[in-house]
Design an enzyme around this catalytic site. Structure first.
Site, PDB file in Angstrom:
ATOM      1  N   GLU A 159      -9.657 -65.600  -1.668  1.00  0.00           N
ATOM      2  CA  GLU A 159      -9.783 -64.533  -0.723  1.00  0.00           C
ATOM      3  C   GLU A 159     -11.039 -63.996  -0.849  1.00  0.00           C
ATOM      4  OE1 GLU A 159      -5.766 -62.643  -2.190  1.00  0.00           O
ATOM      5  OE2 GLU A 159      -5.218 -63.927  -1.043  1.00  0.00           O
ATOM      6  N   GLU A 316      -1.680 -69.792  -0.898  1.00  0.00           N
ATOM      7  CA  GLU A 316      -0.661 -68.848  -1.787  1.00  0.00           C
ATOM      8  C   GLU A 316       0.128 -69.175  -0.832  1.00  0.00           C
ATOM      9  OE1 GLU A 316      -2.574 -65.818  -3.709  1.00  0.00           O
ATOM     10  OE2 GLU A 316      -5.170 -67.403  -3.875  1.00  0.00           O
TER      11      GLU A 316
END
Ligand code: GAL
Length: 673
Positions: A159, A316
């Site tokens: 991320e 995710e």
């Protein structure tokens, strides 16, 4: 009835069919647990496991001393059990020895204070020391596993830009200046593009230029906008550096997990998406939003836009509650399946979770996982098995693409520009305006592609342009050309106002779209949040009004009260062979839906789903001669839908009215296709 199709090779994910996967942090557990984990992963049908995301302090416990023993064991264990690996480069968080020896790599906030280590991602994207150290680790990891048969995918960092996108340290200031020099060439050009004559900001030399550090008053909006662009590019440059190292040792596909989700807006993913081998997104339901399920659908449609319509990966998501919202709601029975299959319906070929086993320690110890603290005799575990079985039955869907007749233009740059410090109303936020338009379409049963302002538009019957505040000349010209050629467009207020430099387009708002919309606006007239005004159609409007005159457009609705009584609030213009609608106010949801309903009717859009509150979603994926109809019932009552084919979820042959029980999902391989 057609015969069962062959699995398609068109899916870009590294596993055949639909993938079920997870993040796995074995370093949090003893090796005896690893064996148990892998056995249970097999039971749950896990295909792909992301490891080594936060592995740095284990792999390099001391500077230049590498220890791959436990990672080797995990890699080989997974491999022995036929589980593919999504291998992290391990650089997401620097180890304490690095931040201790080199505190200058720590990010600096706009007020000049450093952020300490102790959390994660404590590194400045422009730090040469961090980069050198991180790339050295990537080199070791890639050398070690670049050709390992179990490695199916590289997972660069994690991320990127989640916490550290904006750093204001001196190193970042230098990098910002270099970026600006490359962009503008001369300091005179920068002065012109930033409008530095305002408030005596004229620069005589590059060394005088700063990042937009905390000042006493509002700063220069063009400088802030460029700092956003720079920060996104800087991390992209970092991503490219990791990729270059991986490519020295490996031919496996490489990606990183995007955060297309509410509240995070740090990276311009339109610039990033072409650089990843496979678009991957992380998505969590956000219960701070009014309608988290609608936002999930929006994020999935935008992720598909980033993947230019090709299948993508949900890297995710959560099986139940997260641990970072003020109130972390557990998922209701069936919600895991519905959420996951909504992503699949909207183009995901992989559904992965953070994480495999719920942590016993650390800041995420209350985050749900596939395997909860309480073990396998739990509702969550049973939901995971149910999802796994459903994904297996849907394997043949992989590689197919989503059908949509409506495009909605989305722009991170416009998001940044819309939410500048000084603006007509702080109550106007970009994502809120975008979500409102999207929700109206969803509630009308329409599937929407969320695409870049530079996307090809002629494949859509209707293009929706919500709050496209910053628009380039080329983008505006493409929208105009699309309508002139017969397209239909619906533009909402505060669009077309500034150019690429954040400079107002003069001679009447909405500058870039004045001719297209056939209106001219001399002044914005924002309303206080508690004020609502009526239109002559009976609709109610709030937050925004404009002193607007039609030039060639027809008024569709006018104010009957408030500061601009008698003035049009909704207009429609014939432009070339097409039609351009303008919404110059924020209509209440029901009234907005009325306008959008009329716009889709005129444009000939054929909604797949029923009109309602969005609790029933119907989306079609298609591949060559096959098509799959996803009917998702988020509601509390059973519904019926007309279809013919085989329901892949139940195996039933269906013809005519198909019952979709409350909270359930049906996926029909359609007969007619
Ligand atoms: C993501 C992150 C994961 C985990 C997850 C929890 O932002 O990539 O490591 O923290 O959130 O929801």
């Amino acid at each position: 009835m057609t015969s069962p199709p062959q699995r398609t090779a068109a899916s870009p994910t590294p596993v055949v069919g639909l993938t079920l996967g997870c993040d796995y942090n074995p370093e949090q557990w003893s090796p005896t647990i690893w064996e148990q984990d892998v056995r249970l992963m097999r039971q749950a049908g896990v295909d792909l496991v992301a490891i080594n995301i936060f592995g740095w302090s284990h792999l390099e416990p001391r500077p230049d001393e590498f220890d791959f023993d436990s990672l080797d064991r995990v890699v080989n264990l997974l491999h022995r059990h036929g589980i593919r690996i999504n291998l992290g480069t391990g650089t997401a968080s620097p180890p304490p020895w690095l931040t201790t020896r080199h505190p200058e790599i720590l990010p600096m906030a706009a007020d000049g204070t450093r952020r300490y280590p102790g959390g994660r991602q404590a590194w400045c994207p422009s730090s040469p020391i961090f980069r050198r150290r991180a790339l050295a680790l990537v080199d070791e990891v890639a050398r070690q596993y670049g050709a390992h048969p179990a490695v199916a995918l590289w997972h660069v960092s994690n991320e990127l830009g989640c916490h550290n996108a904006h750093c204001y340290c001196d190193e970042s200031a230098e990098a910002f200046r270099r970026w600006l020099q490359k962009r503008y060439g001369t300091i005179e050009t920068l002065n012109d593009r930033w409008g530095t004559t305002v408030w005596s900001q004229r620069y005589g030399d590059w060394s005088e230029v700063q990042p937009p550090r905390l000042a006493l008053s509002a700063g220069n909006p063009s400088q802030t906008l460029d700092f956003h662009r720079f920060s996104s590019d800087e991390l992209l440059d970092y991503y490219r550096d990791e990729v270059a190292v991986l490519r020295r040792h490996s031919t496996k596909p490489i990606t990183t997990n995007f955060m297309v989700t509410a509240h995070i807006r740090n990276l311009d993913y339109w610039r990033w998406a072409p650089e990843v081998d496979l678009v991957a997104n992380d998505h969590y339901l956000d219960h701070r939003l009014g309608e988290p399920t609608a936002e999930l659908a929006f994020a999935a449609d935008l992720t598909r836009g980033l993947a230019t319509g090709r299948p993508w990966m949900l890297m995710e998501s959560s099986t139940s509650a997260v641990s970072w919202q003020p109130h972390n709601l557990a998922k209701a029975p069936g919600e895991l399946l519905r959420n996951s299959l909504t992503h699949v319906a909207r183009g995901a070929d992989a559904v992965c979770f953070f994480q495999w086993r719920a942590s016993a320690q650390g800041p995420e110890k209350f985050h749900s996982a596939m395997l909860p603290h309480a073990g396998t005799d739990t509702a969550t575990w049973r939901e995971v098995l149910r999802l796994s079985a459903a994904l297996n039955r849907l394997d043949e869907v992989a590689g197919s693409t989503v059908e949509a007749e409506v495009g909605l233009l989305f722009s991170w740059q416009s998001w940044w520009a819309t939410e500048g410090e000084s603006r007509p109303s702080q109550s106007i936020t970009y994502l809120d305006q975008v979500h409102r338009a999207y929700r109206a379409l969803r509630e009308l049963g329409v599937t929407t592609d969320v695409v870049a302002p530079t996307a090809r538009l002629d494949r859509y019957r209707l293009v929706v342009v919500p709050c496209l505040h910053l628009v380039t000349d080329d983008e505006a010209a493409a929208i105009e050309a699309y309508v002139a050629a017969g397209g239909h467009v619906l533009v909402t207020f505060f669009s077309g106002i500034v150019d690429h430099d954040d400079r107002i387009r003069l001679d009447g708002y909405p500058g870039a779209f004045r001719d297209l919309l056939g209106v001219t606006v001399e002044e914005f007239v924002p309303l206080l949040p508690e004020v609502e005004v009526s239109l002559d159609t009976g609709a109610r409007a709030r937050l925004w009004a404009e002193r607007l005159r039609v030039t060639t457009a027809d008024p569709v609705a006018r104010y009957v009260e408030g500061p601009v009584t008698g003035v049009p609030a909704v207009t429609r213009n014939s432009f070339g062979a097409g039609t351009a609608w303008y919404l110059a106010t924020e209509l209440r949801a029901d009234a907005l839906r009325d306008v959008v309903r009329e716009a889709i009717r005129m444009a000939g859009v054929r909604p797949l789903g029923p009109e309602g509150d969005g609790s029933v979603e119907v989306v079609r994926r298609r591949a060559d001669r096959r098509s799959y109809l996803f009917v998702i019932n988020h509601g509390t009552a059973d519904i019926q839908y007309t279809a013919a084919g085989i329901d892949l979820v139940t195996g039933d042959v269906v013809r005519g009215l198909v019952r979709v029980p409350a909270g359930d999902v049906r996926v029909i391989r359609e007969e007619s296709a």
